[in-house]
Structures are given as structure tokens and as C-alpha cells.
Design a protein around this motif. Structure first.
Motif, PDB file in Angstrom:
ATOM      1  N   UNK A 154      31.416  38.605  38.940  1.00 33.44           N
ATOM      2  CA  UNK A 154      30.304  37.793  39.424  1.00 33.44           C
ATOM      3  C   UNK A 154      29.882  38.243  40.810  1.00 33.44           C
ATOM      4  N   UNK A 155      28.638  37.907  41.171  1.00 30.36           N
ATOM      5  CA  UNK A 155      28.108  38.330  42.464  1.00 30.36           C
ATOM      6  C   UNK A 155      28.833  37.648  43.618  1.00 30.36           C
ATOM      7  N   UNK A 156      29.244  36.387  43.424  1.00 29.12           N
ATOM      8  CA  UNK A 156      29.928  35.641  44.482  1.00 29.12           C
ATOM      9  C   UNK A 156      31.137  34.927  43.879  1.00 29.12           C
ATOM     10  N   UNK A 157      32.282  35.620  43.744  1.00 28.48           N
ATOM     11  CA  UNK A 157      33.451  35.010  43.086  1.00 28.48           C
ATOM     12  C   UNK A 157      34.002  33.799  43.838  1.00 28.48           C
ATOM     13  N   UNK A 191      43.400  35.068  46.423  1.00 31.63           N
ATOM     14  CA  UNK A 191      43.403  36.526  46.253  1.00 31.63           C
ATOM     15  C   UNK A 191      42.006  37.105  46.405  1.00 31.63           C
ATOM     16  N   UNK A 192      40.983  36.362  46.002  1.00 38.10           N
ATOM     17  CA  UNK A 192      39.614  36.824  46.229  1.00 38.10           C
ATOM     18  C   UNK A 192      39.284  36.845  47.724  1.00 38.10           C
ATOM     19  N   UNK A 193      39.949  35.991  48.495  1.00 41.40           N
ATOM     20  CA  UNK A 193      39.742  35.999  49.947  1.00 41.40           C
ATOM     21  C   UNK A 193      40.518  37.125  50.615  1.00 41.40           C
ATOM     22  N   UNK A 236      40.779  45.111  38.873  1.00 37.04           N
ATOM     23  CA  UNK A 236      41.970  45.139  38.026  1.00 37.04           C
ATOM     24  C   UNK A 236      43.249  45.057  38.842  1.00 37.04           C
ATOM     25  N   UNK A 237      43.303  45.754  39.990  1.00 36.98           N
ATOM     26  CA  UNK A 237      44.480  45.686  40.865  1.00 36.98           C
ATOM     27  C   UNK A 237      44.660  44.281  41.420  1.00 36.98           C
ATOM     28  N   UNK A 238      43.562  43.622  41.808  1.00 38.07           N
ATOM     29  CA  UNK A 238      43.648  42.259  42.326  1.00 38.07           C
ATOM     30  C   UNK A 238      44.249  41.320  41.284  1.00 38.07           C
ATOM     31  N   UNK A 254      43.919  28.014  39.997  1.00 34.24           N
ATOM     32  CA  UNK A 254      42.571  28.448  40.381  1.00 34.24           C
ATOM     33  C   UNK A 254      42.502  28.704  41.881  1.00 34.24           C
ATOM     34  N   UNK A 255      43.164  27.863  42.662  1.00 31.78           N
ATOM     35  CA  UNK A 255      43.164  28.067  44.116  1.00 31.78           C
ATOM     36  C   UNK A 255      43.899  29.354  44.490  1.00 31.78           C
ATOM     37  N   UNK A 256      44.952  29.711  43.731  1.00 32.82           N
ATOM     38  CA  UNK A 256      45.640  30.975  43.986  1.00 32.82           C
ATOM     39  C   UNK A 256      44.705  32.154  43.711  1.00 32.82           C
ATOM     40  N   UNK A 257      43.934  32.065  42.620  1.00 34.37           N
ATOM     41  CA  UNK A 257      42.956  33.122  42.333  1.00 34.37           C
ATOM     42  C   UNK A 257      41.931  33.214  43.467  1.00 34.37           C
TER      43      UNK A 257
END
Length: 683
Positions: free
Chosen positions: A405-408, A509-511, A366-368, A503-506
Motif C-alpha cells: 500500500x502507498x501508506x502502510x 516494524x513498518x516504523x 519480504x525481509x520486513x 497488528x501493533x507489532x506489524x
């Protein structure tokens, strides 16, 4: 030249089975029908109806109904939130930014915390609010905001109704048949699992098999939920089906417990393996009965009253056989029940299979999402990008949808590829074909075969099923079939690039704010298991033994897709150990009603468990001392003249067998002395 691939039977359409054709045509017609009704109702963006029909395209009736309910509630909740947020932040972009980011963060948290329809509904509520709210940033009238939200909800519900209508016109296989077939296969697979575990070998195949059985039973629970919505008879039998799943989990525990006893049994009978094989073969016979099983069990019955190990193993094996036979009989009654018999089927009332998520990971996700949306909106506010709404919307969808998901990262990468393919393909379709078509039905004559072919590709090419699914779902938003149609090269290119950038920005942030590693998740889950087990040792535990059992298996299943073999192994090991110990604790509580000195022995055993284990881990000095004490108590009770004392000796030996597996765990005293232990084992 070999041109056999041009033959009809070798083409995509010729290789498709009737069931695949029915699925593809049902979903393709539902999408086109939703698009047509949206035009008839004069909704301004009919492509949302097409997208909604694509999202609820499940192969079974129960799946369509279940997902449709979640989508309706999620859309209504998201639309209401969008109206409130956009209405109050109409003249203050930063208030709007913080409000919508906070809402998306909360929705991400809840969707990660819960499962099934609740998770799906809140995920949808998040990005539905984003879709509506971000499209109203240039609106100056609050009434217009409500009209836009109302139109989006109408388009979503139109797509859902069209999907449900086509499911009635072209129905698929029954959820009930699929559930009962899977239950039967699982029941047979339990015997194969027992045959594998009741060997003396110790290898990786045993862990994989145990994890696979747990995962399949929990998956059957999802199928049961879908079947609940598909037929009245299955709703009547819901408690019976839930009870069957609990019994299959209990059988899995029995199999594991018997294996631990065999590994710690020094002087096994010579005919043990052959009798176990004969017993499993007899259980495979659906017509077997207690008398036939009793004849085989009698051959294994111990003759020495002091051999508490043999007695404990024999009693546990007998309980396993009776439980398997009762479950087999109940399953047969469910399979053969008609409408009248279905109402008469009864089973003990049991709780639903426990599903607890990782609260820490849900809050972190949620913070991400909150930080990603704030950064995207800040860039949008400062640059005044015309296509900023499209970019931020896709960033929100990526953060909310793939946080669980297991691997976002892999999911985000796949979505980026899908959007690039759609950007190129839809540009050709929209400006090469649609711009020349003025008749809706002529456009449908092109769209229907295209959608049906894409659905067939999703079914036949399993490796690329996720890619084809995303192409189908997001294709509508790229085609952007509006009423009236608009053809603006610059707007299409800017919106397409903005969606890919979002999508690349998301993904960025996952990275940067990566999800917890499997090793950290394993340690958190193990600590949670120990904490719940300590509660089981109290006089009034919060969870019953069935609830604790399902909780153990759910948490063990959390890492079923992990590639960290060490973390998976230790999570499974701790789960099995604590589950076997909890079974023994509940069995020891049965001695509470007996006013004799054996009750004091029971209290000593439970006290041993409290002493060796805390939420932090295991104390090896206390573990070794407790194991020695348990062995001493078992040896002393084995010579007791009272038969109940000798039975208690076997129960205590089972506890010894379960705890002995923890001797290879990290010592918490070593962790306190050296915060960075060199051993790669979880605490």
C-alpha cells in the motif's frame, strides 16, 4: 425540536438507492448462506466461510470471478504450505518459526512484485498458511494438521461459492457496460487534456492532468481484466479492448510531444491556437470524417519548404488526428457490436500493458515480514502465551497485506481502530445476545439486517468506506462462530488483545523498517527508465515501442499517490522525455532501408543520445553540445533540395525539443565531484 432526521427518507435505509440495496442484500445473504452451509457440513469453524464470502463481495460479476479465482488458488497453495511446514516442524519450534517466516517473506515479495490475481493469490497464500499453521502448534498428529487445512479450504470455497451464487441471483451492473462507458469518457477526456496542454502556460495543473490521464488509462486496464471474466463476448474482444487502451496511451504521447514542440517553436503562426481549438471541436463530433479534418489541417499546412519546424508540427498533428479518428471508429464498432459482429472485430495483436514492480522494494518488504514473524514467534515460544497464535496471525496479515500500500502506517492504524471497535462490539453481541440464542435462524434474523446495514454504510459514507469494509471482513473472526459454539470470557479477551497487539507489532516494524521514501523510489524508477531507454537505443532492443511506452506510463504511475511533488514532477518529466525520444528513435530507424547519406545523419543523432545519457543521469556539457549539434543539423537539412532531408530535419528538431527539457536536471559530473548536492532535484 427538529426531528426530520427520523423520517424514513432521511435514514440510512431510506436514502439508499435500489442498486445499493441490491449490493447490500446480495453480500449479506451470501455471508449468512455461507455460515449456514458451513454448519450443515459440520465444519468446525464456520466463521471462515462467512469471512470468505465477505472478501469476494465485489460490485461486478467480473470482479467476483476474478477475485474468487485468486482466492481459491491462494487458499490451496497456502494450505499446502501450512501442511508441509507444520508437519516437518511439529517437534522443532525454531524450525517451524524459520520455515513459516521464510514462506511469509516469499509470499510478501511475490505479492509486491506482481499485480492483480497473482499478487492477491500469493498474499492470500501467505496469511492462509499462517492462519492454518499457527492454529496447529498444539497438535501432535500430522493427520490432524491435514484435517484442519482441509476444513479451512472447504470453508473458504464455501464462502466463494455462496458469493458467486448470490451474484447470479441478484446480478449487478455489467462489467462490459462499465468498461465501454469508461473508454468513451476517456476518449473525450483526451481532447480536454489536449486543450489544456496545447497552451503556452506552464503550471502545476498540467502535471496533475497528465498524471490523472495516465492513471485512469491504467485503471481501465484493470477494468478490462475484470470484464474478461464476466462475459463471453468480452473475452472475444479482449485483444481489441487491449489495443484501444494502447492507442489511448499513444494519443497521450502525441499530445505531450506536440506540447514540447509548441514550447520550442519561436515563430508560430498567428492562427495556430484558433485552428487547434477548431480541430479539437471537430474531433469531438462522433460523426466527423477525414475530409472535414483535412479541410482544417489544410489551413495550417506550411507554405515555406524550409520551415522544418512548421512541417514537423503539422505532420505530428495530422498523425494525431488520424490516430484519434481510427480509435474513435474502432470504439464505435465495439460499442455497437452484436454477437455476430463481435466475432468479426479485429485489431492488431499487441502485448498486454506492461506492469513492472520495484524489485528492491519487494525484497525489502519480504525481509520486513520475515523479521517481524521471527520476533513474534520468539516471544511466543519464550512466554508460552495461550493466545500467541492469534497475535502472530494478525501480525502476518498486517505485514503481508499492507506491504504494497502507498501508506502502510495509515492502513495499520485504521486496522487497529477497526479491531478495537470489533473487540467491544463483538463482546456485547457474543456474550449479551448469542449466548441466549440456541436457534441458528433466530441468530440470522439478527445478523442479516446488521450486515446489510453495514454494507449500506460502506456505500454511503465514502470517507469511512475502508473502516466499514474492515469491520465487515474481520467481524467474523471476532464473533468466532464455531461448531459447537463456545463462550469463554477469558479466551475471547486474550484473543482480542492478542490480535490488536499483533497488528501493533506489524505497525512497529513498518516504523522501524520504513518503506523507501518517495524521493528514493523516484530516483530508482528514473534510473530504471534510463536503463530501459538505453536498451531502446541498441540495434535489437528487448522491448518494442508499445511495450516500452506502457512500461514508462506504469512506472510514472507508481508515485500517483505521493505527496512529494518534486519527486512526482521529475519522474513524470523523465518519463515524458524518454518516451518522446524513443518515438523519434523508432522513427529514425525507418531511414535504415534508405541507402543514402541521410542514414549517416540518423546514426549521428542516435549517437548523440548515447553520449549524453547513462543510467546515472545526464552530462550537461555533452547535453549542451548535442543540442547545439542537433540544431545545426536541422538548420543544414532544412535547405537541402531533397524533401526527405527536410522531413528528417523536422524529426531531429523534435528530438531537440524533447532533450531540451533535461537542461534543468542534475549534472552527473557535479554529483561525482560533490556526492551531496544542494539542489533538491533528482538525478
Amino acid at each position: 425540536m427538529n426531528l426530520s432526521w427520523l423520517e424514513w427518507k432521511n435514514t440510512l435505509w431510506g436514502k439508499s438507492t435500489p442498486a445499493q440495496w441490491r449490493y447490500a442484500l446480495r453480500n449479506a445473504i451470501a455471508m449468512c448462506l455461507a455460515l449456514w452451509i458451513a454448519f450443515v457440513l459440520e465444519l468446525d469453524e464456520p466463521y471462515w466461510a462467512l469471512t470468505s464470502a465477505a472478501v469476494v463481495s465485489f460490485p461486478t460479476v467480473g470482479g467476483v470471478i476474478s477475485k474468487s479465482i485468486g482466492r481459491v488458488f491462494g487458499s490451496l497453495l497456502g494450505a499446502s504450505a501450512a501442511v508441509l511446514i507444520a508437519g516437518h516442524g511439529l517437534n522443532d519450534p525454531w524450525l517451524f518459526t524459520l520455515s513459516i517466516a521464510a514462506w511469509l517473506g516469499v509470499c510478501t515479495y511475490v505479492s509486491n512484485l506482481y499485480q492483480n490475481n497473482v499478487s492477491y493469490a500469493f498474499a492470500l497464500a501467505g496469511y492462509t498458511a499462517a492462519i492454518i499453521a499457527f492454529s496447529t502448534v498444539d497438535v501432535t498428529d500430522t493427520t490432524t494438521i491435514f484435517d484442519i487445512a482441509q476444513a479451512r479450504v472447504c470453508e473458504v470455497i464455501t464462502g466463494i461459492l455462496c458469493g458467486a451464487f448470490m451474484m447470479m441471483v441478484l446480478p449487478s451492473t455489467s462489467d462490459g457496460d462499465a468498461l465501454l462507458t469508461s473508454l468513451r469518457k476517456m476518449h473525450v477526456q483526451l481532447l480536454e487534456h489536449a486543450q489544456l496542454l496545447w497552451r503556452s502556460e506552464v503550471n502545476n495543473q498540467i502535471r496533475v492532468s497528465h498524471e490523472g490521464v495516465i492513471n485512469q488509462i491504467l485503471t481501465l486496464n484493470l477494468l478490462r481484466i475484470q470484464a474478461f471474466w464476466s462475459h463471453y463476448r468480452l473475452r472475444q474482444q479482449n485483444n481489441v479492448l487491449n489495443y484501444l487502451l494502447h492507442q489511448q496511451l499513444r494519443l497521450t504521447s502525441y499530445i505531450s510531444s506536440l506540447r514540447r514542440m509548441m514550447l520550442n517553436w519561436p515563430n508560430q503562426p498567428e492562427n495556430l491556437n484558433s485552428l487547434l481549438a477548431a480541430l479539437l471541436e471537430q474531433l469531438r463530433d462522433p460523426e466527423t470524417n477525414k475530409y472535414q479534418l483535412a479541410q482544417l489541417l489544410y489551413q495550417l499546412k506550411p507554405t515555406d519548404p524550409a520551415d522544418y519546424r512548421h512541417h514537423a508540427f503539422w505532420l505530428r498533428l495530422r498523425d494525431f488526428c488520424w490516430l484519434f479518428l481510427r480509435t474513435e471508429r474502432l470504439l464505435q464498432r465495439v460499442e455497437n457490436a452484436n454477437l455476430v459482429a463481435a466475432e468479426q472485430l479485429q485489431a492488431p495483436k499487441v502485448s498486454r500493458l506492461t506492469r513492472h514492480a520495484d524489485t528492491y522494494e519487494a525484497a525489502y518488504s519480504g525481509l520486513r515480514t520475515f523479521l517481524c514473524i521471527v520476533l513474534a514467534c520468539a516471544y511466543w515460544i519464550n512466554t508460552q502465551w495461550d493466545s500467541g497464535a492469534s497475535g502472530v496471525t494478525l501480525a502476518a496479515i498486517g505485514c503481508v497485506l499492507y506491504s504494497s500500500t502507498a501508506s502502510p502506517i495509515n492502513s495499520i492504524t485504521l486496522l487497529t481502530k477497526s479491531l478495537i471497535f470489533l473487540f467491544i462490539g463483538c463482546f456485547i453481541i457474543k456474550f449479551g445476545l448469542m449466548v441466549q440464542i440456541n436457534d441458528f435462524w433466530l441468530f440470522c434474523a439478527f445478523l442479516l439486517p446488521l450486515l446489510a446495514s453495514m454494507q449500506l454504510c460502506k456505500l454511503q459514507y465514502k470517507r469511512y468506506a475502508a473502516l466499514w469494509g474492515q469491520l465487515i471482513v474481520f467481524g467474523g473472526s471476532f464473533l468466532a462462530v464455531t461448531n459447537p459454539p463456545t463462550y469463554d470470557y477469558q479466551s475471547f479477551i486474550n484473543d482480542g488483545l492478542a490480535k490488536v497487539a499483533g497488528v501493533m507489532l506489524a505497525g512497529l516494524f513498518f516504523q522501524v523498517l520504513r518503506p523507501s521514501s518517495d524521493s528514493r523510489k523516484s530516483r530508482r524508477l528514473i534510473r530504471a527508465l534510463r536503463r530501459d531507454f538505453i536498451d531502446q537505443l541498441s540495434r535489437r532492443p528487448q522491448l518494442s515501442h508499445l511495450q516500452f511506452e506502457s512500461l514508462i506510463y506504469y512506472r510514472v504511475n507508481q508515485l500517483n499517490q505521493s505527496k512529494d511533488q518534486l519527486s512526482r514532477t521529475w519522474l513524470l518529466r523523465w518519463g515524458v522525455v524518454l518516451l518522446n525520444c524513443s518515438h523519434i528513435v523508432w522513427q529514425l530507424r525507418d531511414w535504415e532501408s534508405r541507402s543514402n547519406p541521410l542514414a549517416k545523419v540518423r546514426d549521428v543523432c542516435i549517437h548523440c543520445l548515447k553520449g549524453i545519457m547513462t543510467e546515472r543521469g545526464v552530462s550537461h556539457p555533452k547535453l549542451d553540445a548535442s543540442l547545439a549539434e542537433l540544431q545545426r543539423i536541422s538548420d543544414v537539412l532544412s535547405t537541402h533540395p531533397d524533401a526527405s532531408a527536410r522531413e528528417l530535419a523536422g524529426v531531429i528538431w523534435r528530438l531537440y525539443c524533447s532533450l531540451s527539457q533535461l537542461q534543468s536536471a542534475i549534472n552527473i559530473e557535479d554529483v561525482a565531484a560533490n556526492p551531496a548536492p544542494s539542489a533538491p532535484k533528482p538525478a
